[in-house]
Design a protein around this motif. Structure first.
Motif, PDB file in Angstrom:
ATOM      1  N   PHE A   1       0.563  -1.236  -0.060  1.00  0.00           N
ATOM      2  CA  PHE A   1       0.006  -0.045   0.031  1.00  0.00           C
ATOM      3  C   PHE A   1       0.795   1.407  -0.142  1.00  0.00           C
ATOM      4  CE2 PHE A   1      -2.973   3.049   2.261  1.00  0.00           C
ATOM      5  CZ  PHE A   1      -3.962   2.864   1.437  1.00  0.00           C
ATOM      6  N   VAL A   2       1.877   1.260   0.802  1.00  0.00           N
ATOM      7  CA  VAL A   2       2.812   2.478   1.033  1.00  0.00           C
ATOM      8  C   VAL A   2       3.715   2.486  -0.252  1.00  0.00           C
ATOM      9  CG1 VAL A   2       4.908   3.434   2.086  1.00  0.00           C
ATOM     10  CG2 VAL A   2       2.743   2.610   3.661  1.00  0.00           C
ATOM     11  N   ARG A   3       4.101   1.370  -0.807  1.00  0.00           N
ATOM     12  CA  ARG A   3       5.131   1.365  -1.894  1.00  0.00           C
ATOM     13  C   ARG A   3       4.294   1.961  -3.033  1.00  0.00           C
ATOM     14  NH1 ARG A   3       6.331  -3.668  -2.913  1.00  0.00           N
ATOM     15  NH2 ARG A   3       6.839  -4.183  -0.815  1.00  0.00           N
ATOM     16  N   ALA A   4       3.047   1.657  -3.157  1.00  0.00           N
ATOM     17  CA  ALA A   4       2.365   2.320  -4.227  1.00  0.00           C
ATOM     18  C   ALA A   4       1.951   3.958  -4.102  1.00  0.00           C
ATOM     19  CB  ALA A   4       0.986   1.295  -4.449  1.00  0.00           C
TER      20      ALA A   4
ATOM     21  N   LEU B   1      -0.126   4.772  -2.216  1.00  0.00           N
ATOM     22  CA  LEU B   1      -1.672   4.888  -1.801  1.00  0.00           C
ATOM     23  C   LEU B   1      -2.098   5.593  -0.547  1.00  0.00           C
ATOM     24  CD1 LEU B   1      -2.972   1.462  -3.059  1.00  0.00           C
ATOM     25  CD2 LEU B   1      -3.653   3.658  -3.990  1.00  0.00           C
ATOM     26  N   ASP B   2      -1.020   5.483   0.302  1.00  0.00           N
ATOM     27  CA  ASP B   2      -1.086   6.176   1.682  1.00  0.00           C
ATOM     28  C   ASP B   2      -1.340   7.831   1.411  1.00  0.00           C
ATOM     29  OD1 ASP B   2       1.537   6.052   0.850  1.00  0.00           O
ATOM     30  OD2 ASP B   2       2.220   6.593   2.888  1.00  0.00           O
ATOM     31  N   ALA B   3      -0.453   8.166   0.413  1.00  0.00           N
ATOM     32  CA  ALA B   3      -0.477   9.557   0.104  1.00  0.00           C
ATOM     33  C   ALA B   3      -1.533  10.102  -0.495  1.00  0.00           C
ATOM     34  CB  ALA B   3       0.724  10.124  -0.871  1.00  0.00           C
ATOM     35  N   LEU B   4      -2.306   9.148  -1.136  1.00  0.00           N
ATOM     36  CA  LEU B   4      -3.376   9.479  -1.980  1.00  0.00           C
ATOM     37  C   LEU B   4      -4.733   9.450  -0.811  1.00  0.00           C
ATOM     38  CD1 LEU B   4      -5.319   9.521  -4.486  1.00  0.00           C
ATOM     39  CD2 LEU B   4      -5.607   7.213  -4.497  1.00  0.00           C
ATOM     40  N   PHE B   5      -4.603   8.590   0.151  1.00  0.00           N
ATOM     41  CA  PHE B   5      -5.640   8.512   1.192  1.00  0.00           C
ATOM     42  C   PHE B   5      -5.649   9.701   2.060  1.00  0.00           C
ATOM     43  CE2 PHE B   5      -7.251   7.320   5.265  1.00  0.00           C
ATOM     44  CZ  PHE B   5      -8.441   6.807   4.933  1.00  0.00           C
ATOM     45  N   VAL B   6      -4.486  10.209   2.382  1.00  0.00           N
ATOM     46  CA  VAL B   6      -4.250  11.542   3.336  1.00  0.00           C
ATOM     47  C   VAL B   6      -4.768  12.522   2.345  1.00  0.00           C
ATOM     48  CG1 VAL B   6      -2.694  12.842   4.520  1.00  0.00           C
ATOM     49  CG2 VAL B   6      -2.504  10.595   4.663  1.00  0.00           C
ATOM     50  N   ALA B   7      -4.340  12.826   1.163  1.00  0.00           N
ATOM     51  CA  ALA B   7      -4.799  13.673   0.363  1.00  0.00           C
ATOM     52  C   ALA B   7      -6.269  13.850   0.422  1.00  0.00           C
ATOM     53  CB  ALA B   7      -4.089  13.820  -0.945  1.00  0.00           C
ATOM     54  N   LEU B   8      -6.853  12.866   0.082  1.00  0.00           N
ATOM     55  CA  LEU B   8      -8.077  12.766  -0.141  1.00  0.00           C
ATOM     56  C   LEU B   8      -8.991  13.285   1.343  1.00  0.00           C
ATOM     57  CD1 LEU B   8      -9.205   9.764  -2.179  1.00  0.00           C
ATOM     58  CD2 LEU B   8      -9.113  11.901  -2.662  1.00  0.00           C
TER      59      LEU B   8
ATOM     60  N   ALA C   1      -0.832 -13.001 -10.609  1.00  0.00           N
ATOM     61  CA  ALA C   1      -0.906 -12.216  -9.354  1.00  0.00           C
ATOM     62  C   ALA C   1      -0.376 -10.777  -9.534  1.00  0.00           C
ATOM     63  CB  ALA C   1       0.068 -13.007  -8.249  1.00  0.00           C
ATOM     64  N   ASP C   2       0.662 -10.753 -10.174  1.00  0.00           N
ATOM     65  CA  ASP C   2       1.317  -9.479 -10.254  1.00  0.00           C
ATOM     66  C   ASP C   2       0.373  -8.281 -11.023  1.00  0.00           C
ATOM     67  OD1 ASP C   2       3.555  -9.769  -8.880  1.00  0.00           O
ATOM     68  OD2 ASP C   2       4.779  -9.874 -10.589  1.00  0.00           O
ATOM     69  N   ARG C   3      -0.032  -9.085 -12.273  1.00  0.00           N
ATOM     70  CA  ARG C   3      -1.043  -8.375 -12.877  1.00  0.00           C
ATOM     71  C   ARG C   3      -2.367  -7.704 -12.046  1.00  0.00           C
ATOM     72  NH1 ARG C   3      -2.573 -11.347 -17.196  1.00  0.00           N
ATOM     73  NH2 ARG C   3      -0.492 -11.959 -17.222  1.00  0.00           N
ATOM     74  N   ARG C   4      -2.793  -8.918 -11.266  1.00  0.00           N
ATOM     75  CA  ARG C   4      -3.760  -8.502 -10.485  1.00  0.00           C
ATOM     76  C   ARG C   4      -3.754  -7.204  -9.588  1.00  0.00           C
ATOM     77  NH1 ARG C   4      -5.759 -13.957  -8.881  1.00  0.00           N
ATOM     78  NH2 ARG C   4      -7.012 -14.438 -10.911  1.00  0.00           N
ATOM     79  N   VAL C   5      -2.364  -7.488  -8.885  1.00  0.00           N
ATOM     80  CA  VAL C   5      -2.008  -6.453  -7.879  1.00  0.00           C
ATOM     81  C   VAL C   5      -2.004  -5.110  -8.422  1.00  0.00           C
ATOM     82  CG1 VAL C   5      -0.292  -5.573  -6.389  1.00  0.00           C
ATOM     83  CG2 VAL C   5      -0.895  -7.881  -6.553  1.00  0.00           C
ATOM     84  N   SER C   6      -1.375  -5.006  -9.753  1.00  0.00           N
ATOM     85  CA  SER C   6      -1.068  -3.630 -10.288  1.00  0.00           C
ATOM     86  C   SER C   6      -2.287  -3.329 -10.841  1.00  0.00           C
ATOM     87  CB  SER C   6      -0.104  -3.754 -11.622  1.00  0.00           C
ATOM     88  OG  SER C   6      -0.452  -4.519 -12.619  1.00  0.00           O
ATOM     89  N   ILE C   7      -3.476  -4.222 -11.173  1.00  0.00           N
ATOM     90  CA  ILE C   7      -4.741  -3.488 -11.646  1.00  0.00           C
ATOM     91  C   ILE C   7      -5.518  -3.032 -10.544  1.00  0.00           C
ATOM     92  CG2 ILE C   7      -6.781  -4.123 -12.546  1.00  0.00           C
ATOM     93  CD1 ILE C   7      -5.757  -5.983 -14.282  1.00  0.00           C
ATOM     94  N   ALA C   8      -5.098  -3.747  -9.372  1.00  0.00           N
ATOM     95  CA  ALA C   8      -6.007  -3.031  -8.174  1.00  0.00           C
ATOM     96  C   ALA C   8      -5.170  -1.693  -7.829  1.00  0.00           C
ATOM     97  CB  ALA C   8      -5.596  -3.989  -6.855  1.00  0.00           C
ATOM     98  N   ILE C   9      -4.173  -1.770  -7.911  1.00  0.00           N
ATOM     99  CA  ILE C   9      -3.240  -0.392  -7.543  1.00  0.00           C
ATOM    100  C   ILE C   9      -3.769   0.707  -8.361  1.00  0.00           C
ATOM    101  CG2 ILE C   9      -1.224   0.973  -7.274  1.00  0.00           C
ATOM    102  CD1 ILE C   9       0.209  -1.634  -6.372  1.00  0.00           C
ATOM    103  N   ARG C  10      -3.805   0.335  -9.670  1.00  0.00           N
ATOM    104  CA  ARG C  10      -4.279   1.385 -10.764  1.00  0.00           C
ATOM    105  C   ARG C  10      -5.611   1.705 -10.465  1.00  0.00           C
ATOM    106  NH1 ARG C  10      -2.059   1.403 -16.787  1.00  0.00           N
ATOM    107  NH2 ARG C  10      -0.003   1.086 -15.168  1.00  0.00           N
ATOM    108  N   SER C  11      -6.483   0.914 -10.311  1.00  0.00           N
ATOM    109  CA  SER C  11      -8.103   1.190  -9.894  1.00  0.00           C
ATOM    110  C   SER C  11      -8.026   2.138  -8.614  1.00  0.00           C
ATOM    111  CB  SER C  11      -8.856  -0.002  -9.843  1.00  0.00           C
ATOM    112  OG  SER C  11      -8.336  -1.057 -10.744  1.00  0.00           O
ATOM    113  N   ALA C  12      -7.404   1.806  -7.831  1.00  0.00           N
ATOM    114  CA  ALA C  12      -7.446   2.490  -6.756  1.00  0.00           C
ATOM    115  C   ALA C  12      -6.981   4.020  -6.857  1.00  0.00           C
ATOM    116  CB  ALA C  12      -6.511   2.293  -5.465  1.00  0.00           C
TER     117      ALA C  12
END
Lengths: 206, 261
Positions: free
Chosen positions: A176-179, A181-188, B27-38
Motif C-alpha cells: 500500500f505504502v510502496r504504491a 496509496l497512503d499519500a492518496l488516502f491522506v490527500a483525499l 498475481a502481479d497483474r492483479r495487484v497492479s490492476i488493483a493499484i491502478r484502479s485505486a
C-alpha cells in the motif's frame, strides 16, 4: 520524461529525508499552534471577554472555541498536550535525519501515543464543527499538522516493520505504502476536511 | 525467458515452472490492476471534492451561487429583479405589490404597522408577491452610522440566501425601527433580529461583508431617476396605489380587488 519525473518524485517520497522533514515541519507547526493556543487560554482565563487576535467574526473565533468545555477536556487547556508531545516528535525527526535509528518498541510506542493524539484532534475538530459551531484557525492548523505527523510516522513504521503486524498484514501495508496509496488516502482525507469547512463556512470565509 | 534456457529442464518440470511463472505473473497483474484502479478512483474522488469546494467558494464570493458580479465589483443579488427589487413570495402570484422603502423612514414604519399583517397573509396564501426596493437615502439621518444602508444590506443578504425568512426579518426591522437622527440599530442588533427571524448563522455572519452596499446605492439612484419622490411608494400590478397607506384595510381591499379582477 514525465515518467522520469514521476518516478523520481515517488522515490523522494519514500526517502528518509522526505519523511522526517515532513514530520519535523509538521511538528513545528503543531508546536507553534499549541503555544499560541496555550497563551490564549491563559489570557482567556484572566479575562473571558478578552479580544483575541483570531476573533474575526461570529464564526471565526478562537475565543468561542477556547471558552468551551471541550477545549479543556482534562481540566487544563488541551493545547498543553501539544506542548508536551510535539517536542518529542521534533526530537525523533531531528535525530532520524541525523542517522539515528530507534528500536522497534520505541517507534511502536510513539505510534500508539500519536494515534491517540490524532483521535483526540479529530474529536475536537468534530466538536468545533458540529457542536460549538465556530472556526478556530489555530485549531485547524493543529488538525492539519497532526494529520501530517501521523502520516509520516505511520509511513516510516510500516516501511521499517515497526508495528509488529502479522506477515500478511505487513506485506499488504508495505504494498500500500510502496504504491503511494497512503499519500492518496491522506490527500483525499484532507480535501474532505477542507470541503467540510468550506461548504459550511464559505459565506463567511470568502 | 527464452526457450533455449528451459530446454534442459525435463518436460514435466518445465511445465510446472511455466505454470508457476504464469501464476506469479497473473498475481502481479492483479495487484497492479488493483493499484491502478485505486488511483483512478481516488483521483476521481479528489476531483469531486475539489469541485465541491471550488463551487461553494465561487458561490460564496458573490453571496449566492447565481449572483451577478460585474467587472467593477458590483454584486447584484441573484433574487433581484431588473428594476432593482427583492421579490418575496410565489413568482406566479396574480397580484404584485411593489413597495419602495427605506428602513429608516418613519412613514414606511407606519405603513408596515398598518399593512404588514395583510401583506404577509396575501403572500402566504399565494395571492400576492411583494417587490421590495430597499432604498437607502436616509443615511444622513443616523448620526454617521449609515443605518439605511446597513439595514438594507442585511435585508438583501437574508432575502438572497434565505428568502423564507426575509419577510419576518423585514417586519422585525420595522417593529424595532429606530427614530430618525439616532445612530440606529447596531450591527449586533441587526444580526440578532435576523437570527430571530430564522436566518442561519452563516447568513447572518455575512452581513459584515456589506456585499450589497454598491447595489443598494445603485437601485436607490435608479428609483429616484425613475420618478420616485418619496417612501413609501406603493404600486399594485404596476399602478400607483393612491388609497390611504397608513390605516389598515384599503391596501388589503385593493389587493383583493386586483386578485379578483
Amino acid at each position: 520524461m514525465a515518467d522520469g519525473v514521476l518516478s523520481r518524485l515517488r522515490g523522494l517520497r519514500q526517502s528518509d529525508r522526505w519523511i522526517y522533514t515532513t514530520m519535523l515541519v509538521s511538528a513545528l507547526l503543531s508546536l507553534t499552534a499549541s503555544f499560541v493556543l496555550s497563551v490564549d487560554a491563559i489570557i482567556l482565563a484572566a479575562d473571558p471577554r478578552a479580544a483575541l487576535a483570531c476573533n474575526i467574526n461570529a464564526v471565526i473565533s478562537c475565543g468561542t472555541v477556547g471558552a468551551s468545555w471541550q477545549a479543556s477536556l482534562f481540566g487544563f487547556p488541551n493545547a498543553f498536550l501539544g506542548l508536551i508531545a510535539e517536542p518529542v516528535v521534533i526530537t525523533i525527526a531531528v535525530a532520524s535525519l541525523g542517522g539515528v535509528r530507534f528500536p522497534r518498541w520505541f517507534m511502536l510506542s510513539a505510534q500508539v501515543v500519536y494515534t491517540l493524539g490524532l483521535v483526540f484532534a479529530y474529536w475536537l475538530f468534530f466538536q468545533a464543527y458540529f457542536v460549538i459551531g465556530a472556526l478556530c484557525p489555530w485549531c485547524l492548523l493543529i488538525t492539519l499538522s497532526t494529520t501530517l505527523v501521523f502520516t509520516s510516522l505511520t509511513h516510516v513504521n510500516i516501511r521499517d516493520g515497526n508495528l509488529y503486524l502479522p506477515d500478511v498484514a505487513s506485506r499488504l501495508a508495505r504494498g500500500f505504502v510502496r504504491a503511494d496509496l497512503d499519500a492518496l488516502f491522506v490527500a483525499l482525507w484532507l480535501l474532505g476536511v477542507a470541503a467540510m469547512v468550506v461548504t459550511k463556512y464559505a459565506t463567511v470565509l470568502f | 525467458m527464452s526457450k533455449d534456457n528451459s530446454r534442459n529442464i525435463p518436460s514435466t518440470g518445465r511445465e510446472a515452472l511455466r505454470q508457476r511463472q504464469q501464476a506469479a505473473a497473473t498475481a502481479d497483474r492483479r495487484v497492479s490492476i488493483a493499484i491502478r484502479s485505486a488511483w483512478i478512483a481516488g483521483l476521481a474522488v479528489a476531483a469531486l471534492l475539489i469541485g465541491v469546494t471550488t463551487w461553494s467558494i465561487v458561490g460564496a464570493r458573490s453571496g449566492n451561487t447565481a449572483n451577478v458580479v460585474a467587472a467593477d465589483g458590483l454584486v447584484t443579488p441573484a433574487s433581484a429583479s431588473d428594476s432593482g427589487a427583492i421579490v418575496i413570495g410565489k413568482p406566479e402570484a396574480k397580484v404584485t405589490v411593489t413597495v419602495f422603502l427605506d428602513f429608516m423612514c418613519p412613514y414606511c414604519g407606519q405603513f408596515e404597522r398598518a399593512n404588514g399583517g395583510a401583506l404577509a397573509a396575501a403572500i402566504n396564501d399565494g395571492t400576492a408577491k411583494l417587490e421590495v426596493h430597499p432604498m437607502a437615502f436616509l443615511d444622513d439621518a443616523s448620526s454617521g452610522s449609515k443605518y439605511s444602508t446597513r439595514a438594507a444590506n442585511a435585508f438583501v443578504t437574508v432575502a438572497n440566501n434565505n428568502p423564507d425568512t426575509a419577510l419576518a426579518f423585514s417586519q422585525l426591522l420595522f417593529a424595532q425601527q429606530p427614530a430618525e437622527n439616532t445612530a440606529g440599530l447596531t450591527d449586533a442588533t441587526l444580526a440578532d433580529l435576523a437570527a430571530q427571524a430564522g436566518a442561519p448563522t452563516d447568513v447572518v455572519a455575512a452581513f459584515s461583508k456589506q456585499a450589497y452596499q454598491p447595489w443598494i446605492a445603485k437601485i436607490t439612484k435608479q428609483a429616484f431617476d425613475s420618478g420616485i419622490t418619496g417612501t413609501p411608494t406603493v404600486r399594485i400590478n404596476g399602478q400607483a396605489f393612491t388609497g390611504d397607506l397608513y390605516t389598515t384595510g384599503p391596501l388589503a381591499e385593493a389587493i383583493k380587488a386586483a386578485a379578483n379582477g
